[in-house]
Enzyme design. Structure first.
Site, short mmCIF file in Angstrom:
data_model
loop_
_atom_site.label_atom_id
_atom_site.label_comp_id
_atom_site.label_asym_id
_atom_site.label_seq_id
_atom_site.Cartn_x
_atom_site.Cartn_y
_atom_site.Cartn_z
CD GLU A 146 -8.25 -5.31 -12.09
OE1 GLU A 146 -7.74 -4.35 -12.02
OE2 GLU A 146 -9.46 -5.55 -11.60
CB SER A 180 -4.60 7.56 -0.08
OG SER A 180 -3.74 8.21 -1.12
CE LYS A 189 -4.38 0.97 -5.28
NZ LYS A 189 -3.83 2.29 -5.20
C1 LIG Z 1 -4.42 3.33 -5.74
C2 LIG Z 1 -3.99 4.61 -5.13
C3 LIG Z 1 -5.24 5.48 -4.89
C4 LIG Z 1 -6.35 5.53 -5.77
O1 LIG Z 1 -7.25 4.52 -5.48
P1 LIG Z 1 -8.64 4.64 -4.96
O2 LIG Z 1 -9.40 3.66 -5.13
O3 LIG Z 1 -9.57 6.00 -5.40
O4 LIG Z 1 -8.32 5.07 -3.37
C5 LIG Z 1 -4.95 6.61 -4.18
N1 LIG Z 1 -3.71 6.86 -3.47
C6 LIG Z 1 -3.01 5.71 -3.40
C7 LIG Z 1 -1.72 6.02 -2.55
C8 LIG Z 1 -3.11 4.82 -4.15
O5 LIG Z 1 -1.92 3.75 -4.04
#
Ligand SMILES: *Cc1c(COP(=O)(O)O)cnc(C)c1O
Length: 392
Positions: free
Chosen positions: A106, A373, A84
């Site tokens: 938000e 992610s 993010k």
């Molecule tokens: C917020 C988050 C997501 C989901 O958000 P996307 O916009 O779909 O990427 C996925 N993995 C992690 C670790 C997150 O913090």
């Protein structure tokens, strides 16, 4: 993309009073974003603050066990522990060049709020975060992080006291304070130009992964997998591969408990067309168009909509969308911890679970790349609670 549409999805369904700041942002994206000044600063921050490039890791133990080659793109190693930050640092830099003094956000689980507060602190901007009162209660650690970073967190007491109410409140605030404030959207959602902007800021994931993969193997992966909440980590890794027809792309959605009639977050698989947060997309809704509650064991996937480009890529056949339930995600979480020494976010564990399910169906040369992610330290309590509930 044409006029802010991906096929028939996207666009901007907003009150007229929000058109000026959206047009101003569109202009800044056109005039400032590609410029030397912005790009030099952005690349330097990605390298020296975020910690990019993040590594590409081959999972030797799991590859042996699964019978195909499994790789991870390590967004868990980016500053603040997830992808993010790529987006919020980019938007904060753009907001600053536009002369804005405040970042507005938000947040549901609080991860995007933390990433926004981090970027605001770095660049000397004020930060205001709306959060449903229930979420404030559930996510105390992230609230404390945001406050330490200098953000003001405002609990929203209206309606269900969760993310959708925080979104409504943030939009109301932006209407009033649009001259001084940039609305920092956290995924590839919202009205044009946000879905394209967030994708382009996150595409660094896919550009790095593509180059690293070629360097380490001499080829491209056969499959790229990513979990989809709003869809930003997935769009970020998919985008640079979209024209590589040999590379299969799969988005993994959260099926919740996975039982008939249960709450879930599998919007592309189980939703229907409508307008959410200013964009035409798929969403989870009742027959009269009221937003349905969503659920996933992974807080970051718990969102009733999805980015419009994902719906387009699914309908055009370029990206496949599959579902993984809470239990499969928790099992994949434990598997990566024990077999590879990496504690993954529960969101990313959904993508990993799909990779594990491919055991026995792929040849030994097949290369599968999963976007990890984020890291899972934030999810330890959820996993323990889940396991004690299930009697494990
Ligand atoms: C917020 C988050 C997501 C989901 O958000 P996307 O916009 O779909 O990427 C996925 N993995 C992690 C670790 C997150 O913090």
């Amino acid at each position: 993309m044409k006029n802010g549409y991906f096929g028939e999805f996207g666009g901007r369904f907003v009150p007229e009073i929000l058109m000026p700041p959206l047009l101003e942002l569109e202009e800044a994206i056109r005039d400032m974003l590609p410029g030397r000044d912005f790009q030099d600063r952005f690349q330097a921050l990605l390298r020296n603050f975020v910690g990019r490039p993040t590594p590409l890791t081959r999972l030797a133990n799991l590859s042996r066990e699964l019978g195909f080659e499994l790789w991870l793109k390590r967004e868990d190693l980016a500053h603040t522990g997830a992808h993010k930050i790529n987006n919020t640092v980019g938007q904060a830099l753009l907001a600053k060049q536009m002369g804005k003094q405040c970042l507005l956000a938000e947040t549901g689980a609080g991860q995007h709020g933390v990433a926004t507060a981090t970027a605001a602190a770095l660049l000397g901007l004020d930060c205001l975060v709306y959060m449903g009162a229930k979420d404030v209660h559930r996510q105390q650690i992230n609230v404390r992080r945001m406050e330490l970073l200098g953000a003001r967190v405002v609990p929203v007491e209206a309606s269900t006291q969760t993310l959708k109410d925080a979104i409504n409140q943030a939009l109301r605030h932006w209407i009033k304070e649009q001259d001084t404030t940039h609305y920092c959207i956290g995924s590839v959602v919202g009205p044009h130009p946000f879905p394209g902007l967030v994708r382009d800021l996150q595409a660094v994931i896919g550009r790095e992964a593509r180059a690293q993969f070629q360097e380490q193997t001499g080829t491209l992966p056969d499959q790229v997998l990513a979990c989809v909440g709003g869809g930003s980590n997935a769009m970020g890794i998919f985008h640079p591969f979209v024209d590589d027809q040999s590379v299969g792309l799969t988005g993994i959605e959260a099926a919740g408990r996975g039982t008939p009639g249960c709450y879930h977050s599998a919007t592309v698989n189980q939703g229907s067309p409508g307008v959410l947060q200013g964009t035409k997309t798929y969403l989870l809704q009742t027959e009269d168009g009221q937003i349905l509650p969503s659920h996933s064991v992974a807080p970051g996937l718990d969102y009733p909509g999805v980015g419009p480009e994902h719906v387009h890529l699914q309908q055009s056949g370029r990206v496949a969308f599959v579902q993984v339930n809470d239990r499969q995600a928790v099992e994949a979480f434990q598997c990566l911890c024990r077999k590879e020494g990496i504690i993954p976010a529960l969101e990313s564990s959904h993508a990993l679970a799909h990779a594990l399910s491919l055991k026995g169906s792929l040849s030994s040369e097949t290369q599968v790349l999963v976007n990890l992610s984020g890291r899972g330290d934030k999810d330890l309590d959820i996993v323990s609670e889940y396991c004690s509930m299930e009697g494990n």
